[in-house]
Design an enzyme around this catalytic site. Structure first.
Site, PDB file in Angstrom:
ATOM      1  N   ASP A 255     -32.086   3.645  27.189  1.00 35.79           N
ATOM      2  CA  ASP A 255     -32.904   2.774  25.899  1.00 35.79           C
ATOM      3  C   ASP A 255     -32.796   2.887  24.862  1.00 35.79           C
ATOM      4  OD1 ASP A 255     -34.244   0.036  25.505  1.00 35.79           O
ATOM      5  OD2 ASP A 255     -35.808   0.937  26.800  1.00 35.79           O
ATOM      6  N   LYS A 262     -36.077   2.884  19.485  1.00 37.41           N
ATOM      7  CA  LYS A 262     -36.966   3.731  19.386  1.00 37.41           C
ATOM      8  C   LYS A 262     -37.469   4.918  17.934  1.00 37.41           C
ATOM      9  CE  LYS A 262     -36.895   2.690  24.485  1.00 37.41           C
ATOM     10  NZ  LYS A 262     -38.971   1.690  24.721  1.00 37.41           N
ATOM     11  N   ASP A 332     -36.721  -4.247  22.301  1.00 34.93           N
ATOM     12  CA  ASP A 332     -36.984  -2.730  23.397  1.00 34.93           C
ATOM     13  C   ASP A 332     -37.797  -3.234  24.949  1.00 34.93           C
ATOM     14  OD1 ASP A 332     -37.087  -0.423  23.732  1.00 34.93           O
ATOM     15  OD2 ASP A 332     -38.876   0.045  22.703  1.00 34.93           O
ATOM     16  N   ARG A 336     -37.381  -6.275  31.101  1.00 37.90           N
ATOM     17  CA  ARG A 336     -37.074  -7.603  32.024  1.00 37.90           C
ATOM     18  C   ARG A 336     -36.187  -9.129  32.110  1.00 37.90           C
ATOM     19  NH1 ARG A 336     -42.319  -7.714  28.458  1.00 37.90           N
ATOM     20  NH2 ARG A 336     -42.698  -5.466  28.311  1.00 37.90           N
TER      21      ARG A 336
HETATM   22  N1  BES Z   1     -37.431   1.164  29.188  1.00 38.87           N
HETATM   23  C1  BES Z   1     -38.674   1.288  28.676  1.00 38.87           C
HETATM   24  C2  BES Z   1     -40.838   1.330  28.883  1.00 38.87           C
HETATM   25  C3  BES Z   1     -40.408   3.093  28.977  1.00 38.87           C
HETATM   26  C4  BES Z   1     -41.383   3.949  28.311  1.00 38.87           C
HETATM   27  C5  BES Z   1     -40.067   3.681  30.179  1.00 38.87           C
HETATM   28  C6  BES Z   1     -41.636   5.006  28.206  1.00 38.87           C
HETATM   29  C7  BES Z   1     -40.365   5.139  30.276  1.00 38.87           C
HETATM   30  C8  BES Z   1     -41.160   5.751  29.672  1.00 38.87           C
HETATM   31  C9  BES Z   1     -38.916  -0.183  27.880  1.00 38.87           C
HETATM   32  O1  BES Z   1     -37.439  -0.552  28.392  1.00 38.87           O
HETATM   33  C10 BES Z   1     -39.594  -0.330  27.145  1.00 38.87           C
HETATM   34  O2  BES Z   1     -39.244  -0.161  25.654  1.00 38.87           O
HETATM   35  N2  BES Z   1     -40.243  -1.302  26.977  1.00 38.87           N
HETATM   36  C11 BES Z   1     -40.930  -1.854  25.888  1.00 38.87           C
HETATM   37  C12 BES Z   1     -41.980  -2.796  25.252  1.00 38.87           C
HETATM   38  C13 BES Z   1     -42.516  -3.343  24.390  1.00 38.87           C
HETATM   39  C14 BES Z   1     -41.479  -4.098  23.387  1.00 38.87           C
HETATM   40  C15 BES Z   1     -43.375  -4.649  24.507  1.00 38.87           C
HETATM   41  C16 BES Z   1     -42.781  -0.622  25.991  1.00 38.87           C
HETATM   42  O3  BES Z   1     -43.178  -0.464  26.946  1.00 38.87           O
HETATM   43  O4  BES Z   1     -43.335  -0.444  24.349  1.00 38.87           O
HETATM   44 ZN    ZN Z   2     -36.007   0.069  29.303  1.00 36.73          ZN
HETATM   45 ZN    ZN Z   3     -36.695  -1.293  25.785  1.00 35.26          ZN
END
Ligand code: BES
Ligand code: ZN
Ligand code: ZN
Length: 483
Positions: A255, A262, A332, A336
């Protein structure tokens, strides 16, 4: 991974022996240990577990392990035994022991207590060193359990299978995307299924297009590798359940965030974004190895999430497998999107229960840290409580989140049925509400973002992928299969 072997007698030639003593046991000190009698009596009075090492001759090393039930919760006590198991293994590794003998002369250990020490020894032996030119030293090859009080052979076999499955899940998480992209993950799943007994069908990109899985295809648009959708099944002839249990795992092999890339320190460790998939694959391995009489299906949608000339951009509107349209406001929030497709695919099975596991939100990780997982869902409270109980016993603990309707309101879009992000707060729950939209069956969502990957070794959980979820789901499904 050390082998577990059960035999009645410790041979005379045994060089490395551990006598496990339970300070709370009623029995008197056995004859082998008479010479340590007075010393032991004082040690037994101490508040703590203890590992005491003696060299009896050049080749004969004895470790006495004194176990003491603490005032903490039973599950914390059981977990302290796993941690003691790692220390014991390390002591023997330091001695360069190959064959070690464990025995419980006071017969004061219950089977779950005994198995927990062994579980800690095995899980604590894990190393991801395939890319190291100089391997770490691990010497213990066989753990022999001797004496009258030994766990049943079937229990030892099951423990080995579950530990093996947990370690495979760890390996899958630790493998970087350069060697484990989505098609490669698909091939691994097929291989593991053949090894332990579950069947696998891998849908390729053309199949996924035909199935109109717009979430999985959308996330995949920035990638040069095609996506896969894996369906694993364990269906024994005499299963206890009429309708299957379905496990769904987020399989984002990497990711980057996509166009919402990121930044800073957020990207490293994102090879672990398929930790949910690894947990589902590991559970399918454990359930089929142990031949649990329960019908279980595992679903893994898998792709990487990258920038690329055709990658999704914020404002794109995609159409999911069930026809729902989604306004993508943040690329990101990709987990979902691929899970929504898998959850609506699951409807056709009329499942008894669906559990999804996903490294879904940083918000969940902020709540639990690496000490447990956040969960929520629509399943009956009894089912949630049973899962929570399994979580306590295997020490993959679960904390239930509020799941109020208002979180759902935050997903309203001006131009589509849903948007893929909520407001600035409650991120773990809005992500859960997004997923709920694609379900019509009893369902539990476990956000494992906190515990799936750890920076530093903590007892029997080695730095890196932890394999969280395998032991939890196995324990839960086993409890369902004996009813
Ligand atoms: N894979 C990430 C979540 C994640 C963060 C997993 C840290 C493990 C450690 C997910 O895809 C993500 O990036 N989520 C975002 C969502 C937001 C953009 C609504 C997040 O949690 O910042
Ligand atoms: Zn993710
Ligand atoms: Zn993500």
């Amino acid at each position: 991974m050390p082998n577990l072997k059960s035999t009645l007698k410790t041979p005379e030639s045994a060089a490395h022996i551990c006598y496990i003593l339970n300070a709370n046991a009623k029995g008197s000190i056995s004859k082998e240990l008479k010479k340590y009698k007075n010393y032991l009596r004082t040690k037994m009075k101490s508040e703590k577990h203890q590992l005491l090492r003696f060299v009896e001759s050049d080749v004969h090393i004895v470790v006495l392990l004194i176990v003491k039930e603490t005032k903490k919760s039973h599950s914390a006590y059981i977990d302290s035994l796993r941690k003691l198991g790692v220390q014991l293994l390390q002591k023997f590794n330091n001695e360069k022991a190959v064959d070690v003998y464990l025995t419980n002369p006071d017969e004061g250990m219950s089977e779950p207590e005994y198995l927990s020490i062994l579980e800690g020894m095995i899980l604590g032996s894990y190393q991801f060193d395939k890319y190291k030119s100089k391997k770490e030293v691990e010497t213990v090859k066989n753990i022999h359990i001797t004496g009258n009080n030994r766990p049943k052979s079937a229990s030892l076999k099951e423990l080995s299978a579950v530990c093996q499955a947990t370690m495979t899940a760890r390996d899958l998480v630790n493998e970087p995307v350069i060697t484990l992209n989505a098609p490669q993950l698909g091939r691994e799943i097929v291989k593991l299924g053949k090894k332990t007994g579950f069947t696998t069908k891998i849908y390729n990109k053309a199949d996924i297009v035909r199935m109109k899985m717009g979430g999985l295809l959308g996330v995949n648009q920035g990638s040069i590798d095609p996506p896969i959708f894996a369906v694993m099944e364990w269906k024994p002839p005499k299963s206890k359940n009429k309708n299957p249990y379905i496990l769904v795992g987020k399989g984002v092999v990497y990711d980057t965030g996509g166009n919402n890339i990121k930044i800073g320190t957020y990207m490293p460790t994102m090879k672990s974004d398929m930790g949910g998939a690894a947990a589902v694959i590991g559970t399918m391995m454990a359930v089929s190895s142990a031949k649990l009489p329960i019908h279980v299906i595992g679903l893994v949608p898998s792709t990487d999430n990258r920038i690329g000339l055709n990658a999704l951009v914020p404002d794109d509107i995609i159409t999911m497998h069930d026809g729902t349209t989604v306004e993508v406001l943040n690329t990101d929030a990709e987990g979902r999107l691929i899970l929504g497709d898998a959850l609506s695919f699951a409807k056709k099975y009329k499942p008894e229960l669906v559990i999804d596991l996903a490294t879904l939100t940083g918000a969940a990780a902020a709540i639990t840290g690496s000490f447990g997982s956040a969960f929520m869902g629509t399943a009956h409270d009894d089912v949630k409580n049973q899962l929570k109980e399994s979580g306590d016993l295997v020490y993959e603990r679960l904390a239930e989140m509020p799941f109020w309707d208002e979180y759902e309101d935050l997903l309203k879009s001006n131009v589509a049925d849903l948007k893929n992000i909520g407001g600035p707060t409650g991120g773990a729950m809005t992500a859960g509400k997004f997923l709920q939209h694609f379900t019509d069956y009893p369902w539990i969502h476990i956000d494992i973002a906190g515990p799936a990957f750890i920076d530093k070794t903590m007892g029997y959980r080695k730095a890196g992928g932890t394999g969280v979820g395998v032991r939890l789901l196995f324990h839960f499904l086993k409890s369902k299969s004996v009813k």
